[in-house]
Structure formats: C-alpha cells, structure tokens
Design an enzyme around this catalytic site. Structure first.
Site, short mmCIF file in Angstrom:
data_model
loop_
_atom_site.label_atom_id
_atom_site.label_comp_id
_atom_site.label_asym_id
_atom_site.label_seq_id
_atom_site.Cartn_x
_atom_site.Cartn_y
_atom_site.Cartn_z
N SER A 1 -67.63 68.76 -118.82
CA SER A 1 -66.60 68.85 -119.85
C SER A 1 -66.77 67.78 -120.92
O SER A 1 -67.64 67.90 -121.75
CB SER A 1 -65.18 68.86 -119.30
N HIS B 1 -61.39 56.31 -128.50
CA HIS B 1 -60.93 55.97 -129.85
C HIS B 1 -60.50 54.51 -129.82
O HIS B 1 -59.75 54.11 -128.93
CB HIS B 1 -59.76 56.86 -130.28
N CYS C 1 -64.49 69.51 -115.21
CA CYS C 1 -64.27 70.78 -114.54
C CYS C 1 -64.70 70.63 -113.08
O CYS C 1 -65.68 69.95 -112.78
CB CYS C 1 -65.11 71.86 -115.23
#
Length: 120
Positions: free
Chosen positions: A64, A69, A84
C-alpha cells in the site's frame, strides 16, 4: 481490502533532525524504514516547500503506502502508514515502519491511531 491504517501526529520533534527540512534526508529515512520493515517499495515522490517550509513524501508499496509531512516551523510531523493484509498479514511490518519513523523524529509528544480497514 483487509488492511491496517496507522497514523501519528508528532509534536516537539528534535529541531536538528535533517529530515524535517531536507527532502533527500526524508527520502532516505522513508526508504530505510520501508526496507527495515520488510515491505516492498514500488514508487515514490518527495517535494520540498519553498522558504522555511518542510517537505512531503510518499512511498508507494506493493502492500500500500507510507506518507510523511513535515512542519519544521512547528517541529511537527504527520505519518501515515497503510498496509493491505490480503496476501499476508503485514500488521507487524506496519508497526515496525511506524516505530522506525517516529523514533527518528524523537517527538516530545505523539498521538497515534490504528484503524482496521475492509473488515465489514
């Protein structure tokens, strides 16, 4: 769709951490953490914001993704790890990845959440 989504909001991070402002350091950190966790990178994109701004980056995984950030002006970081669990249980790998990233930024405070997805 069965998967695990982990998030972390990190505050009071060590201001000397290069990955807060340097996207090359952020990229290296993310790729090292992905490898340490035993996950499979398949793509990536990193961007530095102008001036005193931080960076943002994503590593696409066969399992995935991981997104980071940074806000150096607030000594803050947000982390997002989604794996996943369709072909294999990647729960431990997701936690290893998240723990590696969090430890690197050495936050004074961290708020973490886990969401099991696709179980309905």
């Amino acid at each position: 769709m069965n998967g695990l989504h982990l998030t972390a909001d990190l505050r009071d991070c060590a201001p000397s951490t290069a990955a807060l402002t340097n996207v090359d350091a952020l990229r290296a950190l993310c790729l090292d953490a992905v490898r340490e966790a035993g996950l499979t990178p398949v793509g990536e994109l990193f961007h530095r914001f102008p001036g005193a701004g931080g960076g943002t980056g994503v590593v696409l995984l066969a399992e995935s993704h991981v997104a980071v950030h940074t806000w150096p002006e607030m000594n803050a970081v947000t982390l997002d790890v989604y794996v996943c669990n369709f072909g294999a249980d990647n729960t431990a790998r997701a936690h290893t990845l998240m723990n590696h990233l969090q430890a690197h930024f050495a936050p004074g405070r961290a708020e973490r959440h886990a969401l099991n997805r696709g179980t309905a």
